[in-house]
Structure formats: C-alpha cells, structure tokens
Design a protein around this motif. Structure first.
Motif, PDB file in Angstrom:
ATOM      1  N   GLN A  49       0.825  -1.196   0.000  1.00 10.18           N
ATOM      2  CA  GLN A  49       0.000   0.000   0.000  1.00 10.18           C
ATOM      3  C   GLN A  49       0.869   1.259   0.000  1.00 10.18           C
ATOM      4  OE1 GLN A  49      -2.438  -0.644   3.441  1.00 10.18           O
ATOM      5  NE2 GLN A  49      -3.597  -2.284   2.464  1.00 10.18           N
ATOM      6  N   ALA A  50       1.946   1.239   0.770  1.00  6.01           N
ATOM      7  CA  ALA A  50       2.864   2.375   0.801  1.00  6.01           C
ATOM      8  C   ALA A  50       3.589   2.522  -0.534  1.00  6.01           C
ATOM      9  CB  ALA A  50       3.868   2.208   1.934  1.00  6.01           C
ATOM     10  N   TYR A  51       3.942   1.396  -1.167  1.00  3.82           N
ATOM     11  CA  TYR A  51       4.601   1.435  -2.477  1.00  3.82           C
ATOM     12  C   TYR A  51       3.711   2.170  -3.473  1.00  3.82           C
ATOM     13  CZ  TYR A  51       6.953  -0.243  -6.690  1.00  3.82           C
ATOM     14  OH  TYR A  51       7.618  -0.324  -7.889  1.00  3.82           O
ATOM     15  N   TYR A  52       2.422   1.863  -3.452  1.00  2.63           N
ATOM     16  CA  TYR A  52       1.484   2.530  -4.356  1.00  2.63           C
ATOM     17  C   TYR A  52       1.398   4.023  -4.048  1.00  2.63           C
ATOM     18  CZ  TYR A  52      -2.763   3.812  -6.777  1.00  2.63           C
ATOM     19  OH  TYR A  52      -3.666   4.438  -7.595  1.00  2.63           O
ATOM     20  N   LYS A  53       1.383   4.350  -2.777  1.00  2.00           N
ATOM     21  CA  LYS A  53       1.268   5.748  -2.373  1.00  2.00           C
ATOM     22  C   LYS A  53       2.511   6.551  -2.774  1.00  2.00           C
ATOM     23  CE  LYS A  53      -0.073   8.370   1.714  1.00  2.00           C
ATOM     24  NZ  LYS A  53      -0.346   8.283   3.150  1.00  2.00           N
TER      25      LYS A  53
END
Length: 64
Positions: A49-53
């Motif tokens: 999720q952080a990678y996407y953000k």
C-alpha cells in the motif's frame, strides 16, 4: 485519508522494493506469486500500500 507521502510511507515502500515476492511479481509478470501479490497487496500488505502511495503504481506492476 491523506495523500501526503510521509517518511513512514517511504520506509514501508522501501520494504516492498526488497520483498522477494514483490520483486518476482514485478520482474516475471506471471505465475502463482504474481497472482498472490496482485490480489493481496491492496487488502493486507502495508508495504504494498505504501509502495502505491509513494510510486503511484501497484506492487506487481513493472517499473517504468
């Protein structure tokens, strides 16, 4: 929900970059591991999720 990228997001995204499953999915784009990462990343993995953000692309998508 805020869209501001924090230092914590960057650290988690770095963990996704080092994750063997995510790396395999980004490189091979097929197989069981790819399917797993593609279907699990949004729901359960905080690093994905952080990678996407941070990077604006899903953890299973190949780098630009």
């Amino acid at each position: 929900m805020t869209t501001e990228v924090t230092e914590r997001d960057r650290r988690l995204a770095e963990g996704c970059l080092k994750c063997p499953a995510c790396n395999y999915a980004r490189k091979k784009q097929r197989g069981v591991v790819f399917w797993f990462v593609k279907h699990i990343e949004d729901k359960f993995c905080p690093m994905c999720q952080a990678y996407y953000k941070v990077y604006g692309r899903k953890a299973h998508e190949p780098p630009a």
